[in-house]
Design an enzyme around this catalytic site. Sequence first.
Site, mmCIF file in Angstrom:
data_model
loop_
_atom_site.group_PDB
_atom_site.id
_atom_site.type_symbol
_atom_site.label_atom_id
_atom_site.label_comp_id
_atom_site.label_asym_id
_atom_site.label_seq_id
_atom_site.Cartn_x
_atom_site.Cartn_y
_atom_site.Cartn_z
ATOM 1 N N LYS A 114 29.137 32.129 32.667
ATOM 2 C CA LYS A 114 29.010 30.953 33.535
ATOM 3 C C LYS A 114 27.530 30.706 33.849
ATOM 4 C CE LYS A 114 33.493 31.007 33.556
ATOM 5 N NZ LYS A 114 33.773 32.232 32.809
HETATM 6 C C1 LIG Z 1 39.022 27.205 34.000
HETATM 7 C C2 LIG Z 1 38.849 28.610 34.478
HETATM 8 N N1 LIG Z 1 39.361 28.963 35.665
HETATM 9 C C3 LIG Z 1 39.247 30.221 36.143
HETATM 10 C C4 LIG Z 1 38.599 31.197 35.424
HETATM 11 C C5 LIG Z 1 38.526 32.582 35.955
HETATM 12 O O1 LIG Z 1 37.267 33.006 36.339
HETATM 13 P P1 LIG Z 1 37.029 34.587 36.502
HETATM 14 O O2 LIG Z 1 36.973 35.155 35.125
HETATM 15 O O3 LIG Z 1 35.757 34.717 37.248
HETATM 16 O O4 LIG Z 1 38.180 35.115 37.277
HETATM 17 C C6 LIG Z 1 38.048 30.884 34.176
HETATM 18 C C7 LIG Z 1 37.335 31.905 33.396
HETATM 19 O O5 LIG Z 1 36.656 31.639 32.436
HETATM 20 C C8 LIG Z 1 38.158 29.554 33.693
HETATM 21 O O6 LIG Z 1 37.666 29.190 32.502
#
Ligand SMILES: Cc1ncc(COP(=O)(O)O)c(C=O)c1O
Length: 417
Positions: free
Chosen positions: A210
Amino acid sequence: MVARIRHVTLAIDGGTPVRETRWPAYDNGDAYVADEDIAAAVAALRSRRYFRYDSRPHEATETGALEAALCRYFGAGHALGCASGTTALALGLLALDLPPQSDVLCPAFTFAATPSAIVLAGHRPVVVECDDDLQFDLTDLRNRVAAGARAIVVVHMRGFAADMPAVLAIADEFGVPVVEDAVPALGVRLHGRALGTWGRVGAFSTQSDKALNTGEGGFLLTDDPTLYARALVCSGAYESRMARHFVDPPDLDDLSLPLFSWRMDEIRAALARAQLTRLPGRLEAHRRNYERIAAALADQPDVTVRRPVAPGAYLGEALLLQLPDAAAACWFSRALRAEGIGVRAFGDPDDVNVRAFWNWRFLFPDRAAVRAAYPASTAAVGRTVDIPLSANLTEHDCTQLVAAVGKVAAALPGRYR
Ligand SMILES: Cc1ncc(COP(=O)(O)O)c(C=O)c1O
């Protein structure tokens, strides 16, 4: 003559690839991190104070300072550092205080973490069809809200802003809250307003790929002090710790809510805060690369660059190309990969992708049935390929990408069936 043949013979057919070195991506070791970010994390380590709620005043902690900086950066009333994007999303949903097992809508085109967060918050994910641009199909969205859904999770998938005015108009008509999964679009603006600040609450991730990279981590933003207080308690701000976040704390029994310990730690907060100061530079690099590539591919026959909802309303960290159909997308991605470009087709059966909703067996045990139930989304997701665009791409990388797409696209007609 030899050179010409070497150039036009596809690498998938034994020709010379356009690119011989690995396509840059964080999991190939390509990370946008500077010495000052590392120094900030080391200073936090040396402090020997890794837990955010210790004897220091709130604003003297790394996490408290990060939250204040996030509020300033995004123009948000409140920010909360969390363990991940998924937990930030779940906290936002928990803080809405919906009846247990409510129907909560999310788009068909998203990462599996979105419906997973809905499950984590104790609700039922209900998928909404997407349109040709991989955005909510607004008619299906409206119908499903009218059928009794209690909340909408909108996703700015692969960094592309969702049509927030259109989604909010439907939500407001029925009085349901909107939660933004802004995980893929950290720092993106739509009509001048930061994504993640349009809905009741916005969730972000600071996982490694990210725009802020702390390995794991996330945060939520909201302007609603009651919602914030509830999210704080659920995140693990128990025994009056929630009150540290307010000048005038709301009256909330902190044992009336479950405590999940989804807090951010001080080392990640230090890293994120240092990176936040350099975020505008990173966003600019993404935009520069993306615009260069998208402009060069604008007139490519049979290959369409995903359309944003408004000019510039994207991060530029992913290039989504749409092919005539799923078979074309699978062949195209394999041929482009052979040319040395890191690309995946969402619908490739030999490369199972968690962004294809029919692969979410925890929700849809019958793959064929769910594909039949969502024909528009199956077609739109299936014909799309995804290329990660690092902030560190050089002009040469961009030129090679455009050349490789052009080379494979020229061979497309008649090749993929
Ligand atoms: C659209 C979306 N939502 C939520 C997440 C979850 O983030 P995390 O991996 O920090 O839990 C991701 C992870 O890439 C994502 O692409």
